[in-house]
Design a protein around this motif. Structure first.
Motif, PDB file in Angstrom:
ATOM      1  N   VAL A 127       0.871  -1.226   0.256  1.00 25.15           N
ATOM      2  CA  VAL A 127      -0.413   0.160   0.321  1.00 25.15           C
ATOM      3  C   VAL A 127       0.770   0.869   0.040  1.00 25.15           C
ATOM      4  CG1 VAL A 127      -2.098  -1.549   1.109  1.00 25.15           C
ATOM      5  CG2 VAL A 127      -0.419   0.219   2.591  1.00 25.15           C
ATOM      6  N   PHE A 128       2.369   1.395   0.241  1.00 23.42           N
ATOM      7  CA  PHE A 128       3.154   2.337   0.353  1.00 23.42           C
ATOM      8  C   PHE A 128       3.505   2.709  -1.402  1.00 23.42           C
ATOM      9  CE2 PHE A 128       2.796   0.615   4.611  1.00 23.42           C
ATOM     10  CZ  PHE A 128       2.193   2.470   4.854  1.00 23.42           C
ATOM     11  N   ALA A 129       3.551   1.935  -2.583  1.00 28.46           N
ATOM     12  CA  ALA A 129       4.436   1.484  -3.045  1.00 28.46           C
ATOM     13  C   ALA A 129       4.223   3.190  -4.447  1.00 28.46           C
ATOM     14  CB  ALA A 129       3.924   0.791  -4.121  1.00 28.46           C
ATOM     15  N   ASN A 130       2.936   3.844  -3.284  1.00 30.14           N
ATOM     16  CA  ASN A 130       2.867   5.096  -4.352  1.00 30.14           C
ATOM     17  C   ASN A 130       4.061   5.894  -3.834  1.00 30.14           C
ATOM     18  OD1 ASN A 130       0.978   3.585  -5.693  1.00 30.14           O
ATOM     19  ND2 ASN A 130      -0.937   4.777  -4.446  1.00 30.14           N
ATOM     20  N   ASN A 131       4.363   6.211  -3.338  1.00 29.42           N
ATOM     21  CA  ASN A 131       5.324   6.763  -2.011  1.00 29.42           C
ATOM     22  C   ASN A 131       6.302   6.611  -2.940  1.00 29.42           C
ATOM     23  OD1 ASN A 131       3.861   7.327   0.055  1.00 29.42           O
ATOM     24  ND2 ASN A 131       5.061   6.101   1.748  1.00 29.42           N
ATOM     25  N   SER A 132       7.502   7.756  -3.178  1.00 29.58           N
ATOM     26  CA  SER A 132       8.545   7.874  -3.882  1.00 29.58           C
ATOM     27  C   SER A 132       9.645   6.845  -3.619  1.00 29.58           C
ATOM     28  CB  SER A 132       9.228   9.313  -4.384  1.00 29.58           C
ATOM     29  OG  SER A 132       7.942  10.143  -4.780  1.00 29.58           O
ATOM     30  N   ASP A 133      10.249   6.658  -4.207  1.00 31.40           N
ATOM     31  CA  ASP A 133      11.537   5.544  -4.078  1.00 31.40           C
ATOM     32  C   ASP A 133      12.547   6.701  -3.733  1.00 31.40           C
ATOM     33  OD1 ASP A 133       9.740   3.148  -4.011  1.00 31.40           O
ATOM     34  OD2 ASP A 133      10.605   2.278  -6.345  1.00 31.40           O
ATOM     35  N   ARG A 134      13.024   6.104  -3.171  1.00 33.69           N
ATOM     36  CA  ARG A 134      14.668   7.093  -2.272  1.00 33.69           C
ATOM     37  C   ARG A 134      15.800   6.835  -2.769  1.00 33.69           C
ATOM     38  NH1 ARG A 134      14.298   9.649   3.854  1.00 33.69           N
ATOM     39  NH2 ARG A 134      14.905  11.152   1.898  1.00 33.69           N
ATOM     40  N   ASN A 135      16.608   6.758  -3.227  1.00 29.55           N
ATOM     41  CA  ASN A 135      18.106   6.479  -2.989  1.00 29.55           C
ATOM     42  C   ASN A 135      19.152   7.853  -2.686  1.00 29.55           C
ATOM     43  OD1 ASN A 135      20.879   6.072  -3.618  1.00 29.55           O
ATOM     44  ND2 ASN A 135      19.928   4.701  -5.946  1.00 29.55           N
ATOM     45  N   TYR A 136      19.300   8.288  -1.241  1.00 29.96           N
ATOM     46  CA  TYR A 136      20.714   8.977  -1.428  1.00 29.96           C
ATOM     47  C   TYR A 136      21.418   9.228  -0.430  1.00 29.96           C
ATOM     48  CZ  TYR A 136      17.708   8.431   3.447  1.00 29.96           C
ATOM     49  OH  TYR A 136      17.315   7.435   4.196  1.00 29.96           O
ATOM     50  N   TRP A 137      22.170   9.501   0.032  1.00 30.98           N
ATOM     51  CA  TRP A 137      23.579   9.859   0.799  1.00 30.98           C
ATOM     52  C   TRP A 137      23.269  10.384   1.962  1.00 30.98           C
ATOM     53  CZ3 TRP A 137      28.140   7.115  -0.144  1.00 30.98           C
ATOM     54  CH2 TRP A 137      27.982   6.520  -1.534  1.00 30.98           C
ATOM     55  N   VAL A 138      24.199  10.208   3.492  1.00 29.79           N
ATOM     56  CA  VAL A 138      23.719  10.439   4.357  1.00 29.79           C
ATOM     57  C   VAL A 138      24.965  10.218   5.567  1.00 29.79           C
ATOM     58  CG1 VAL A 138      22.902   8.692   5.750  1.00 29.79           C
ATOM     59  CG2 VAL A 138      22.022  10.330   6.533  1.00 29.79           C
ATOM     60  N   PRO A 139      25.695  11.612   5.823  1.00 26.45           N
ATOM     61  CA  PRO A 139      26.651  11.392   6.401  1.00 26.45           C
ATOM     62  C   PRO A 139      26.437  11.118   8.110  1.00 26.45           C
ATOM     63  CG  PRO A 139      26.014  13.840   6.405  1.00 26.45           C
ATOM     64  CD  PRO A 139      24.804  12.610   5.145  1.00 26.45           C
ATOM     65  N   ALA A 140      27.172  10.884   8.955  1.00 26.45           N
ATOM     66  CA  ALA A 140      27.499  10.801  10.282  1.00 26.45           C
ATOM     67  C   ALA A 140      28.994  10.710  10.884  1.00 26.45           C
ATOM     68  CB  ALA A 140      26.415   9.522  11.235  1.00 26.45           C
ATOM     69  N   LEU A 141      28.305  11.637  11.884  1.00 26.55           N
ATOM     70  CA  LEU A 141      29.547  12.762  12.465  1.00 26.55           C
ATOM     71  C   LEU A 141      29.757  12.074  14.088  1.00 26.55           C
ATOM     72  CD1 LEU A 141      32.535  13.768  12.656  1.00 26.55           C
ATOM     73  CD2 LEU A 141      32.020  15.566  13.005  1.00 26.55           C
ATOM     74  N   PHE A 142      30.541  11.199  14.611  1.00 24.04           N
ATOM     75  CA  PHE A 142      30.332  10.023  15.785  1.00 24.04           C
ATOM     76  C   PHE A 142      31.483  10.500  16.467  1.00 24.04           C
ATOM     77  CE2 PHE A 142      27.400   7.309  13.200  1.00 24.04           C
ATOM     78  CZ  PHE A 142      26.142   7.361  14.116  1.00 24.04           C
ATOM     79  N   VAL A 143      31.143  10.783  18.395  1.00 19.84           N
ATOM     80  CA  VAL A 143      31.732  10.671  19.122  1.00 19.84           C
ATOM     81  C   VAL A 143      31.598   9.968  20.153  1.00 19.84           C
ATOM     82  CG1 VAL A 143      32.898  13.486  18.656  1.00 19.84           C
ATOM     83  CG2 VAL A 143      31.010  12.804  20.281  1.00 19.84           C
ATOM     84  N   GLY A 144      31.984   9.157  20.794  1.00 21.00           N
ATOM     85  CA  GLY A 144      32.294   8.402  21.507  1.00 21.00           C
ATOM     86  C   GLY A 144      32.735   8.127  22.417  1.00 21.00           C
ATOM     87  N   ALA A 145      32.587   7.455  23.211  1.00 19.30           N
ATOM     88  CA  ALA A 145      33.443   6.673  24.706  1.00 19.30           C
ATOM     89  C   ALA A 145      32.650   5.871  25.366  1.00 19.30           C
ATOM     90  CB  ALA A 145      32.599   7.706  26.032  1.00 19.30           C
ATOM     91  N   GLY A 146      33.213   4.507  25.570  1.00 17.79           N
ATOM     92  CA  GLY A 146      33.384   3.217  25.693  1.00 17.79           C
ATOM     93  C   GLY A 146      34.243   2.849  26.977  1.00 17.79           C
TER      94      GLY A 146
END
Length: 181
Positions: A127-146
């Motif tokens: 039922v969601f086939a009418n939504n536009s298919d998407r192809n895109y780039w997404v960046p992420a810049l992580f800072v972390g501690a463990g």
């Protein structure tokens, strides 16, 4: 005629692969038995992910490698491949890579910074086939501690570039388990 040509192509390809295999297997005897200084400092690791639920499936393979300069500092690269499917809603394939830096001010604490660039390919269905298919780039810049013990680090990282509309993560805070051998 086509079957005969295909058969000849298969024979040629198999012959080439056989020759290459024999050449590489014989060439291995010529390599020095001791690792170079560079390879002694390279550590491999990564992550595996598998999630299933109510008509949902997700699998991730994310190998990585770091160069350990000393006991406190390492730089590395990683790859990420993820497949998601929510039945009758969407399918997505996520492919990308990352560059990371790891800093251990003391042996048990690991601080990290990581830039990740992912290509997301979403295809909607049902039922969601009418939504536009998407192809895109997404960046992420992580800072972390463990917290680190031996070759395992457990912690949390925060995406400074988090965008709730495009990110592949549900939240800017992402827990992690990092293992390097």
């Amino acid at each position: 005629m086509k079957f005969s040509t295909l058969k000849h192509h298969k024979i040629i390809v198999l012959t080439i692969f056989s020759c290459l295999f024999l050449t590489f297997s014989n060439a291995q005897d010529d390599f020095p038995q001791q690792k170079s200084e560079f390879w002694k400092n390279v550590r491999f690791g990564g992550g595996l992910g598998l999630s299933t639920g109510n008509n949902f499936f997700s699998a991730t393979l994310a190998p990585s490698a770091i160069y350990q300069f000393d006991n406190t500092f390492a730089l590395g690269v990683g790859l990420n491949g993820t497949y998601n499917r929510s039945k009758n809603i969407y399918k997505s394939t996520i492919l990308g890579g990352s560059i990371m830096g790891l800093f251990n001010p003391i042996q048990e604490i690991q601080l990290s910074a990581e830039f990740e660039q992912l290509n997301v390919n979403q295809k909607f269905e049902g039922v969601f086939a009418n939504n536009s298919d998407r192809n895109y780039w997404v960046p992420a810049l992580f800072v972390g501690a463990g917290y680190r013990t031996n070759n395992v680090t457990i912690g949390v990282r925060y995406d400074l570039l988090y965008d709730e509309n495009d990110s592949v993560y549900a939240d800017a805070f992402v827990p992690f388990v990092r293992v390097f051998f």
